[in-house]
Design an enzyme around this catalytic site. Sequence first.
Site, PDB file in Angstrom:
ATOM      1  N   ASN A   1     -10.233  -0.053   0.170  1.00  0.00           N
ATOM      2  CA  ASN A   1      -8.764   0.014   0.161  1.00  0.00           C
ATOM      3  C   ASN A   1      -8.258  -0.587  -1.151  1.00  0.00           C
ATOM      4  O   ASN A   1      -8.373  -1.801  -1.356  1.00  0.00           O
ATOM      5  CB  ASN A   1      -8.238  -0.761   1.379  1.00  0.00           C
ATOM      6  CG  ASN A   1      -6.722  -0.768   1.470  1.00  0.00           C
ATOM      7  OD1 ASN A   1      -6.029  -0.443   0.506  1.00  0.00           O
ATOM      8  ND2 ASN A   1      -6.203  -1.165   2.611  1.00  0.00           N
TER       9      ASN A   1
ATOM     10  N   HIS B   1      -2.845   7.003   2.491  1.00  0.00           N
ATOM     11  CA  HIS B   1      -3.344   5.740   1.929  1.00  0.00           C
ATOM     12  C   HIS B   1      -4.748   5.479   2.474  1.00  0.00           C
ATOM     13  O   HIS B   1      -4.989   5.573   3.682  1.00  0.00           O
ATOM     14  CB  HIS B   1      -2.385   4.601   2.299  1.00  0.00           C
ATOM     15  CG  HIS B   1      -2.991   3.260   2.071  1.00  0.00           C
ATOM     16  ND1 HIS B   1      -3.589   2.913   0.889  1.00  0.00           N
ATOM     17  CD2 HIS B   1      -3.129   2.185   2.897  1.00  0.00           C
ATOM     18  CE1 HIS B   1      -4.061   1.685   0.984  1.00  0.00           C
ATOM     19  NE2 HIS B   1      -3.799   1.220   2.190  1.00  0.00           N
TER      20      HIS B   1
ATOM     21  N   CYS C   1       0.809  -1.232   0.000  1.00  0.00           N
ATOM     22  CA  CYS C   1       0.000   0.000   0.000  1.00  0.00           C
ATOM     23  C   CYS C   1       0.838   1.275   0.000  1.00  0.00           C
ATOM     24  O   CYS C   1       0.303   2.368  -0.182  1.00  0.00           O
ATOM     25  CB  CYS C   1      -0.980  -0.008   1.160  1.00  0.00           C
ATOM     26  SG  CYS C   1      -2.008  -1.482   1.204  1.00  0.00           S
TER      27      CYS C   1
HETATM   28  O1  UT7 Z   1      -3.528  -1.165   3.819  1.00  0.00           O
HETATM   29  C1  UT7 Z   1      -3.527  -1.633   5.136  1.00  0.00           C
HETATM   30  C2  UT7 Z   1      -4.562  -2.721   5.192  1.00  0.00           C
HETATM   31  N1  UT7 Z   1      -5.141  -2.989   6.442  1.00  0.00           N
HETATM   32  C3  UT7 Z   1      -5.819  -2.114   7.210  1.00  0.00           C
HETATM   33  O2  UT7 Z   1      -5.916  -0.955   6.990  1.00  0.00           O
HETATM   34  C4  UT7 Z   1      -6.517  -2.694   8.405  1.00  0.00           C
HETATM   35  C5  UT7 Z   1      -6.331  -1.888   9.652  1.00  0.00           C
HETATM   36  N2  UT7 Z   1      -7.246  -2.383  10.651  1.00  0.00           N
HETATM   37  C6  UT7 Z   1      -8.551  -2.091  10.627  1.00  0.00           C
HETATM   38  O3  UT7 Z   1      -9.019  -1.354   9.790  1.00  0.00           O
HETATM   39  C7  UT7 Z   1      -9.425  -2.677  11.703  1.00  0.00           C
HETATM   40  O4  UT7 Z   1      -8.620  -3.342  12.664  1.00  0.00           O
HETATM   41  C8  UT7 Z   1     -10.461  -3.673  11.123  1.00  0.00           C
HETATM   42  C9  UT7 Z   1     -11.513  -2.897  10.322  1.00  0.00           C
HETATM   43  C10 UT7 Z   1      -9.815  -4.704  10.238  1.00  0.00           C
HETATM   44  C11 UT7 Z   1     -11.194  -4.400  12.249  1.00  0.00           C
HETATM   45  O5  UT7 Z   1     -11.779  -3.460  13.131  1.00  0.00           O
HETATM   46  P1  UT7 Z   1     -11.605  -3.636  14.722  1.00  0.00           P
HETATM   47  O6  UT7 Z   1     -12.341  -2.535  15.331  1.00  0.00           O
HETATM   48  O7  UT7 Z   1     -10.129  -3.739  14.975  1.00  0.00           O
HETATM   49  O8  UT7 Z   1     -12.361  -5.009  14.969  1.00  0.00           O
HETATM   50  P2  UT7 Z   1     -11.787  -6.373  15.563  1.00  0.00           P
HETATM   51  O9  UT7 Z   1     -10.821  -6.993  14.635  1.00  0.00           O
HETATM   52  O10 UT7 Z   1     -11.412  -6.142  16.983  1.00  0.00           O
HETATM   53  O11 UT7 Z   1     -13.098  -7.253  15.546  1.00  0.00           O
HETATM   54  C12 UT7 Z   1     -14.220  -6.940  16.371  1.00  0.00           C
HETATM   55  C13 UT7 Z   1     -15.293  -7.976  16.128  1.00  0.00           C
HETATM   56  C14 UT7 Z   1     -14.792  -9.412  16.221  1.00  0.00           C
HETATM   57  O12 UT7 Z   1     -15.813 -10.172  16.847  1.00  0.00           O
HETATM   58  P3  UT7 Z   1     -15.707 -10.560  18.415  1.00  0.00           P
HETATM   59  O13 UT7 Z   1     -14.414 -11.332  18.521  1.00  0.00           O
HETATM   60  O14 UT7 Z   1     -15.668  -9.246  19.149  1.00  0.00           O
HETATM   61  O15 UT7 Z   1     -16.941 -11.356  18.642  1.00  0.00           O
HETATM   62  C15 UT7 Z   1     -14.680  -9.842  14.779  1.00  0.00           C
HETATM   63  O16 UT7 Z   1     -14.858 -11.244  14.608  1.00  0.00           O
HETATM   64  O17 UT7 Z   1     -15.822  -7.831  14.806  1.00  0.00           O
HETATM   65  C16 UT7 Z   1     -15.829  -9.103  14.153  1.00  0.00           C
HETATM   66  N3  UT7 Z   1     -15.681  -8.879  12.714  1.00  0.00           N
HETATM   67  C17 UT7 Z   1     -16.715  -8.625  11.919  1.00  0.00           C
HETATM   68  N4  UT7 Z   1     -18.036  -8.537  12.159  1.00  0.00           N
HETATM   69  C18 UT7 Z   1     -18.827  -8.253  11.126  1.00  0.00           C
HETATM   70  C19 UT7 Z   1     -14.541  -8.877  11.990  1.00  0.00           C
HETATM   71  N5  UT7 Z   1     -14.834  -8.604  10.694  1.00  0.00           N
HETATM   72  C20 UT7 Z   1     -16.176  -8.463  10.634  1.00  0.00           C
HETATM   73  C21 UT7 Z   1     -17.065  -8.177   9.583  1.00  0.00           C
HETATM   74  N6  UT7 Z   1     -18.379  -8.078   9.871  1.00  0.00           N
HETATM   75  N7  UT7 Z   1     -16.652  -7.965   8.319  1.00  0.00           N
END
Ligand code: UT7
Length: 319
Positions: free
Chosen positions: A276, A246, A113
């Site tokens: 993204n 980005h 990225c």
């Molecule tokens: O170019 C760089 C590429 N990567 C990025 O930019 C990613 C950077 N990170 C992020 O943007 C965030 O960390 C995410 C959007 C990926 C995730 O957000 P978060 O607030 O960190 O959520 P989390 O990973 O802590 O997940 C919270 C909950 C989990 O459930 P439990 O364990 O609390 O029951 C996940 O299983 O959300 C769940 N979850 C979803 N639920 C619905 C994860 N993905 C999804 C989804 N829909 N798509």
Amino acid sequence: MIWSRIIGTGSYLPERVVTNDVLAQSMDTSDEWIRARTGIGQRHVAAPNQNCSDLAFEASKRALASAGIAHTDVDLIIVATSTPDVIFPSSACLLQAKLGIKGCPAFDVQAVCSGFVYALTIADKFLKSGQHRTALVVGSEVFSHILDWNDRSTAVLFGDGAGAVVLRADSHPGIHATALHADGAHSGILSVPGSICGGKVVGTPFLQMDGQAVFKFAVRVLEEVGRETLAMCGLAVSDVDWLIPHQANVRILEATAKRLGLDPGKLIVTVDVHANTSAASVPLALDTAIADGRIKPGHKVLLEGVGGGFTWGAALVEI
Ligand code: UT7
């Protein structure tokens, strides 16, 4: 002193738009969750027969038309991508052939990225050397090819697209300063770990990510490299007309603007409609904001990349 200036921009998004609601029909997710956690509302997805160089070709034609130059004027082609058409030849060589350009150097840059900021920096240095005069710098990605569409934690985040700029040697800046960094110790938090050996895929060919680790890393280094780049050209945050980080997640973008002390109204956001698009996200956002009249000649724009590797970098560009 030779500087380089952006004299044209162009972009291309595949026709097919996939909304969050469409994704929610095939995986356990929702429009509410995706919007709240990422700011993403939709993404464009390439057709099965559309590859990196096809998207790059469309964006490049538009950038060359906006620059008002002939394709034969281009004497350097760099494509930033992590999703090339094939292992080799490079997508830059395939793009060169599609554009009908012969003889100039053409190569890909792989910095995920951060790829576009890396490619722009390399092109800037080629032009400053005096050996090249007109560079076509492209970010083009088809991340839909490397996503596990059953993995809701990654599939909802990415989209396909391409953005291109034409960079020309000039006696005025242009690109005031660039800074690039990498730290391979963090390679495990964002990767596609599979490889091809003996005719087989070894390891997973799908994108793997520790989302929270990426989030924290990205916010920290986007602030640091932004400040570093401004200091290199003796500018303050208040001198920046527009910030284009980005486009990974609107929460990362807003946190970066806040940590820099930048007015949130100066933040260009396209992640809501493009998702993204990795190396394509910065040139896509740049072209969007030039085309809609927000970015005008004379404006100073801070471009920032961060991504797998880990890699990060920034460029302060006067349009
Ligand atoms: O170019 C760089 C590429 N990567 C990025 O930019 C990613 C950077 N990170 C992020 O943007 C965030 O960390 C995410 C959007 C990926 C995730 O957000 P978060 O607030 O960190 O959520 P989390 O990973 O802590 O997940 C919270 C909950 C989990 O459930 P439990 O364990 O609390 O029951 C996940 O299983 O959300 C769940 N979850 C979803 N639920 C619905 C994860 N993905 C999804 C989804 N829909 N798509």
